[in-house]
Every structure is written in structure tokens, then in C-alpha cells.
Design an enzyme around this catalytic site. Structure first.
Site, PDB file in Angstrom:
ATOM      1  N   TYR A  11       6.835 -10.009   6.487  1.00  0.00           N
ATOM      2  CA  TYR A  11       6.797  -8.564   6.700  1.00  0.00           C
ATOM      3  C   TYR A  11       7.298  -8.250   8.101  1.00  0.00           C
ATOM      4  O   TYR A  11       7.289  -9.104   8.999  1.00  0.00           O
ATOM      5  CB  TYR A  11       5.362  -8.039   6.589  1.00  0.00           C
ATOM      6  CG  TYR A  11       4.770  -8.018   5.203  1.00  0.00           C
ATOM      7  CD1 TYR A  11       4.693  -6.825   4.479  1.00  0.00           C
ATOM      8  CD2 TYR A  11       4.264  -9.170   4.617  1.00  0.00           C
ATOM      9  CE1 TYR A  11       4.129  -6.791   3.207  1.00  0.00           C
ATOM     10  CE2 TYR A  11       3.706  -9.148   3.345  1.00  0.00           C
ATOM     11  CZ  TYR A  11       3.638  -7.958   2.654  1.00  0.00           C
ATOM     12  OH  TYR A  11       3.084  -7.924   1.399  1.00  0.00           O
ATOM     13  N   ASP A  42       0.824  -1.208   0.000  1.00  0.00           N
ATOM     14  CA  ASP A  42       0.000   0.000   0.000  1.00  0.00           C
ATOM     15  C   ASP A  42       0.859   1.261   0.000  1.00  0.00           C
ATOM     16  O   ASP A  42       2.082   1.201   0.181  1.00  0.00           O
ATOM     17  CB  ASP A  42      -0.900   0.026   1.240  1.00  0.00           C
ATOM     18  CG  ASP A  42      -1.983  -1.038   1.204  1.00  0.00           C
ATOM     19  OD1 ASP A  42      -2.312  -1.505   0.099  1.00  0.00           O
ATOM     20  OD2 ASP A  42      -2.490  -1.402   2.283  1.00  0.00           O
TER      21      ASP A  42
END
Length: 260
Positions: free
Chosen positions: A116, A56
Site C-alpha cells: 500500500y 475501506d
């Protein structure tokens, strides 16, 4: 002479602060578009790259993997691809390595896991503001660390992910979910899974921080996960603290194993 069909596999890092995310969008600057423009500048070809993860706006990457199909018109030898493309990129996007292969490879579909990390800090800092989330409240370390364990294993995360009409399956297998304290005022969260659904990590960060500040209990989180419905609201954490660390592939197509 190159074969008529080959694939370039890229290993990429970027600072996502000034980008709308990985994927190309109208009226905004994306990382994907930026790299495709650089490729066009150095090759004079219109090439399309596909990333392993659609980060994002504001999310960073240390180990994004992408592929690009090419043919015999591609003018740059393998050992010069990295330097050539980097010469046309802004300083906040970098190709770390590039490999040419004849093997079938798809950066997204061939991935078997992704990892992540998320960073938070409890002491305000102008130097961390784009790369870590400032948390202006006291953290209950024990509750924060324990809450991360709730997400281990295979679960339906429909109660936590952002709703997306294209998502038909909200089940993910979480292999790693843990916090560590990396300084007197900084914490790092690591999560690894076979797949992620839209907004999941930032939602989990938000709910864990609410637990760490005693707004929620671990039991409430466990119940929401088990039942698939969440009867409370929690903030979606900011993108600045999130990093796409690495992608995992089967051994036979793991081009960057030594680097990652």
C-alpha cells in the site's frame, strides 16, 4: 468449448471516493457490487468476485486483484473480457486486465504479500483533497522518516490495529516501511507486508504524524509496539490518502507480473 470450471483473474483499479469500500454491503454502493453488476449486464449471469484486499470506504486501488469462478455458460472470450466489462462500468472503476486460467487460484488466500501507499500534502489543494491527506502543520521530516523504521520486521500490532472480533492473530511481517518526499509539499509512505490487520495502516500513519509534529516520541511508539499496549491516543488517518498498490503471488500464479 470451455471447461466446466475455470477462473477469471482480474487486475482492477478504482477511485474509492464514492464507494463504501471493496466489499458488498447493504444500503451502500461497493466496488465489488459495481463490478458484479457490470458482469451481469454483459453476461446475463450472476457471478461472484473475490478480491485480494477489502479496502475501506474512500480507499483507492491501483492493483487490486480479484477472481471469479465461471463455467461453460460464460459467453465472452478471454481477449474481450476487459473491454466488455469496462463498457458497463462507471469511469471510476476500471478492469486493467483479465486472464482465464485452469489453475487453482484464490485472490485472497494465495497472496504472499500486499503493498500500500499513503500520500500527504502540507500545502492545501482542492485537487488533492480526495487523493491525499492535507496536513496543516509543520512536519519534522527526520522524525517522520525514522519512525517508519520502527515497524520493520515481525511484530504483534495489537497495540495499533483496530479491534476486530474475527482477528485472532495480530502478527505481521513488515518488509517495507518508508517515507519519501516527492515534491516541496508532498510525501509518500510505502508499506509492504505478508498480511495486514484491520485499520493498521491508517493507525500507523496517525501515530507517525503525531511523532512528526512532536506530540509523541519514537521511544513511546517503540514501547507500545514491544509491549502490545498503547497508553496514548492517536487519530486514525483519513482514507483518502490510502492506495492499494499491488498484490504479490508465487511465480507460477503471478498473472500480472509484467503489468505490476
Amino acid at each position: 468449448m470451455m471447461n466446466t470450471k475455470r477462473t477469471i483473474v482480474f487486475l482492477i483499479e478504482y477511485d474509492g471516493t464514492n464507494y463504501s469500500g471493496w466489499q458488498s454491503q447493504k444500503n451502500s454502493v461497493s466496488v465489488q457490487e459495481t463490478i458484479e453488476n457490470a458482469l451481469k449486464e454483459v453476461t446475463k449471469l450472476n457471478l461472484h468476485i473475490v478480491g485480494a484486499g477489502r479496502t475501506d470506504a474512500g480507499v483507492h486501488a491501483r492493483g487490486q486483484v480479484a477472481h471469479c469462478r465461471i463455467d461453460k455458460r460464460f459467453p465472452i472470450p478471454e481477449h474481450k473480457i476487459t473491454s466488455a466489462v469496462n463498457s458497463a462500468l462507471p469511469p471510476d472503476v476500471r478492469i486493467l486486465d483479465a486472464k482465464l486460467t485452469d489453475k487453482p487460484f484464490h485472490a485472497t488466500k494465495d497472496a504472499i504479500a500486499r503493498q500500500y501507499s499513503y500520500y500527504i500534502h502540507t500545502k492545501e489543494s482542492v485537487f488533492l483533497r480526495n487523493y491525499s491527506l492535507y496536513v496543516p502543520f509543520a512536519i519534522n521530516e527526520r522524525e517522520l522518516f525514522e519512525c517508519a523504521k520502527v515497524f520493520w520486521g515481525e511484530h504483534n500490532f495489537s497495540a495499533f490495529a483496530k479491534k476486530n472480533p474475527s482477528t485472532k492473530n495480530y502478527t505481521c511481517i513488515i518488509e517495507t516501511s518508508n517515507w519519501e518526499k516527492i515534491s516541496n509539499f508532498q510525501y509518500k509512505y510505502t508499506i509492504k507486508a505478508n498480511r495486514f490487520v484491520y485499520g493498521l495502516i491508517r493507525s500507523l500513519i496517525g501515530v507517525m504524524l503525531d511523532v512528526a509534529r512532536n506530540r509523541r516520541t519514537i521511544q513511546e511508539v517503540e514501547k507500545a509496539l514491544k509491549e502490545g499496549t498503547k497508553k496514548f491516543q492517536n487519530p486514525l488517518s483519513k482514507a483518502c490518502g490510502l492506495y492499494f498498490e499491488k498484490v504479490f503471488y508465487p511465480e507460477k500464479i503471478n498473472f500480472f507480473k509484467k503489468i505490476l
